[in-house]
Motif scaffolding. Structure first.
Motif, PDB file in Angstrom:
ATOM      1  N   MET A 181       6.731  10.529   5.856  1.00 12.09           N
ATOM      2  CA  MET A 181       7.114   9.144   5.941  1.00 12.09           C
ATOM      3  C   MET A 181       6.306   8.324   4.935  1.00 12.09           C
ATOM      4  O   MET A 181       5.119   8.552   4.750  1.00 12.09           O
ATOM      5  N   LYS A 182       6.967   7.376   4.295  1.00 11.56           N
ATOM      6  CA  LYS A 182       6.285   6.484   3.373  1.00 11.56           C
ATOM      7  C   LYS A 182       5.334   5.578   4.143  1.00 11.56           C
ATOM      8  O   LYS A 182       5.635   5.149   5.249  1.00 11.56           O
ATOM      9  N   THR A 183       4.213   5.276   3.513  1.00  2.94           N
ATOM     10  CA  THR A 183       3.242   4.372   4.125  1.00  2.94           C
ATOM     11  C   THR A 183       3.666   2.928   3.944  1.00  2.94           C
ATOM     12  O   THR A 183       3.514   2.110   4.845  1.00  2.94           O
ATOM     13  N   LEU A 184       4.196   2.614   2.753  1.00  2.00           N
ATOM     14  CA  LEU A 184       4.598   1.249   2.433  1.00  2.00           C
ATOM     15  C   LEU A 184       6.091   1.188   2.174  1.00  2.00           C
ATOM     16  O   LEU A 184       6.640   2.024   1.465  1.00  2.00           O
ATOM     17  N   LEU A 185       6.722   0.167   2.721  1.00  2.00           N
ATOM     18  CA  LEU A 185       8.156  -0.030   2.537  1.00  2.00           C
ATOM     19  C   LEU A 185       8.370  -1.298   1.723  1.00  2.00           C
ATOM     20  O   LEU A 185       7.891  -2.375   2.094  1.00  2.00           O
ATOM     21  N   LEU A 186       9.091  -1.167   0.613  1.00  2.00           N
ATOM     22  CA  LEU A 186       9.457  -2.309  -0.216  1.00  2.00           C
ATOM     23  C   LEU A 186      10.942  -2.555   0.006  1.00  2.00           C
ATOM     24  O   LEU A 186      11.769  -1.692  -0.264  1.00  2.00           O
TER      25      LEU A 186
ATOM     26  N   ASN B  86       6.910  -9.781  -2.788  1.00  2.00           N
ATOM     27  CA  ASN B  86       5.502  -9.667  -3.177  1.00  2.00           C
ATOM     28  C   ASN B  86       4.651  -9.145  -2.017  1.00  2.00           C
ATOM     29  O   ASN B  86       3.431  -9.201  -2.058  1.00  2.00           O
ATOM     30  N   VAL B  87       5.328  -8.631  -0.981  1.00  2.00           N
ATOM     31  CA  VAL B  87       4.647  -7.949   0.127  1.00  2.00           C
ATOM     32  C   VAL B  87       5.363  -6.637   0.437  1.00  2.00           C
ATOM     33  O   VAL B  87       6.558  -6.492   0.191  1.00  2.00           O
ATOM     34  N   PHE B  88       4.593  -5.692   0.952  1.00  2.00           N
ATOM     35  CA  PHE B  88       5.127  -4.446   1.493  1.00  2.00           C
ATOM     36  C   PHE B  88       5.087  -4.555   3.008  1.00  2.00           C
ATOM     37  O   PHE B  88       4.277  -5.305   3.564  1.00  2.00           O
ATOM     38  N   THR B  89       5.899  -3.766   3.691  1.00  2.00           N
ATOM     39  CA  THR B  89       5.768  -3.574   5.127  1.00  2.00           C
ATOM     40  C   THR B  89       5.019  -2.261   5.323  1.00  2.00           C
ATOM     41  O   THR B  89       5.384  -1.240   4.732  1.00  2.00           O
ATOM     42  N   CYS B  90       3.958  -2.285   6.129  1.00  2.00           N
ATOM     43  CA  CYS B  90       3.177  -1.072   6.401  1.00  2.00           C
ATOM     44  C   CYS B  90       3.865  -0.280   7.501  1.00  2.00           C
ATOM     45  O   CYS B  90       4.064  -0.785   8.602  1.00  2.00           O
ATOM     46  N   MET B  91       4.240   0.933   7.203  1.00  2.00           N
ATOM     47  CA  MET B  91       4.953   1.782   8.149  1.00  2.00           C
ATOM     48  C   MET B  91       4.014   2.560   9.061  1.00  2.00           C
ATOM     49  O   MET B  91       4.457   3.288   9.933  1.00  2.00           O
ATOM     50  N   LYS B  92       2.721   2.422   8.834  1.00  2.00           N
ATOM     51  CA  LYS B  92       1.708   2.964   9.739  1.00  2.00           C
ATOM     52  C   LYS B  92       0.501   2.034   9.652  1.00  2.00           C
ATOM     53  O   LYS B  92       0.333   1.304   8.674  1.00  2.00           O
ATOM     54  N   ALA B  93      -0.309   2.031  10.692  1.00  2.00           N
ATOM     55  CA  ALA B  93      -1.511   1.197  10.696  1.00  2.00           C
ATOM     56  C   ALA B  93      -2.459   1.682   9.603  1.00  2.00           C
ATOM     57  O   ALA B  93      -2.593   2.891   9.370  1.00  2.00           O
ATOM     58  N   LEU B  94      -3.083   0.731   8.921  1.00  2.00           N
ATOM     59  CA  LEU B  94      -4.044   1.053   7.869  1.00  2.00           C
ATOM     60  C   LEU B  94      -5.408   0.491   8.234  1.00  2.00           C
ATOM     61  O   LEU B  94      -5.503  -0.591   8.820  1.00  2.00           O
ATOM     62  N   LYS B  95      -6.441   1.211   7.885  1.00  2.00           N
ATOM     63  CA  LYS B  95      -7.816   0.743   8.042  1.00  2.00           C
ATOM     64  C   LYS B  95      -8.310   0.253   6.691  1.00  2.00           C
ATOM     65  O   LYS B  95      -7.875   0.741   5.640  1.00  2.00           O
TER      66      LYS B  95
ATOM     67  N   GLY C  20      -9.890  -0.005   3.357  1.00  2.00           N
ATOM     68  CA  GLY C  20     -10.294   1.066   2.456  1.00  2.00           C
ATOM     69  C   GLY C  20      -9.294   2.200   2.336  1.00  2.00           C
ATOM     70  O   GLY C  20      -9.395   3.019   1.428  1.00  2.00           O
ATOM     71  N   ASP C  21      -8.314   2.252   3.241  1.00  2.00           N
ATOM     72  CA  ASP C  21      -7.275   3.286   3.149  1.00  2.00           C
ATOM     73  C   ASP C  21      -6.454   3.093   1.888  1.00  2.00           C
ATOM     74  O   ASP C  21      -6.084   1.974   1.528  1.00  2.00           O
ATOM     75  N   SER C  22      -6.141   4.198   1.236  1.00  2.00           N
ATOM     76  CA  SER C  22      -5.223   4.173   0.098  1.00  2.00           C
ATOM     77  C   SER C  22      -3.812   4.230   0.660  1.00  2.00           C
ATOM     78  O   SER C  22      -3.522   5.046   1.538  1.00  2.00           O
ATOM     79  N   ALA C  23      -2.975   3.349   0.179  1.00  2.00           N
ATOM     80  CA  ALA C  23      -1.598   3.283   0.672  1.00  2.00           C
ATOM     81  C   ALA C  23      -0.671   3.860  -0.382  1.00  2.00           C
ATOM     82  O   ALA C  23      -0.308   3.182  -1.340  1.00  2.00           O
TER      83      ALA C  23
END
Length: 89
Positions: free
Chosen positions: A1-6, A12-21, A23-26
């Motif tokens: 699954m993609k982490t970021l959805l455009l 100018n924003v992505f939707t995060c498809m999983k929670a990020l902490k 420092g996490d690389s997306a």
């Protein structure tokens, strides 16, 4: 699954498809500047204070402060522009 959805190239924003902490690389595209809950927005590009926030290819709000790439975008740094008769865009 993609982490970021455009949703639109105009966004100018992505939707995060999983929670990020912080420092996490997306997906190798950005580093999360803050903890970002699942389905919340992450800045794709710099959005200046009073700049328009685009999602779905449409303006969804106005930045209340400068927002840098990788930052969490939510009610703490944008004002809604949708359905408001007191705001003209």
């Amino acid at each position: 699954m993609k982490t970021l959805l455009l949703l639109s190239e105009k966004d100018n924003v992505f939707t995060c498809m999983k929670a990020l902490k912080k420092g996490d690389s997306a997906a190798g595209e950005l580093t999360a500047a803050n903890d970002i809950p699942v389905y919340h927005k992450m800045a794709r590009a710099f959005i200046p204070a009073k700049g328009e926030v685009y999602k779905y290819g449409e303006v969804i709000g106005v930045a209340s402060c400068d927002i840098h790439p990788g930052e969490h975008v939510h009610v703490h740094n944008i004002e809604s522009a949708r359905g408001r008769g007191d705001k003209q865009h």
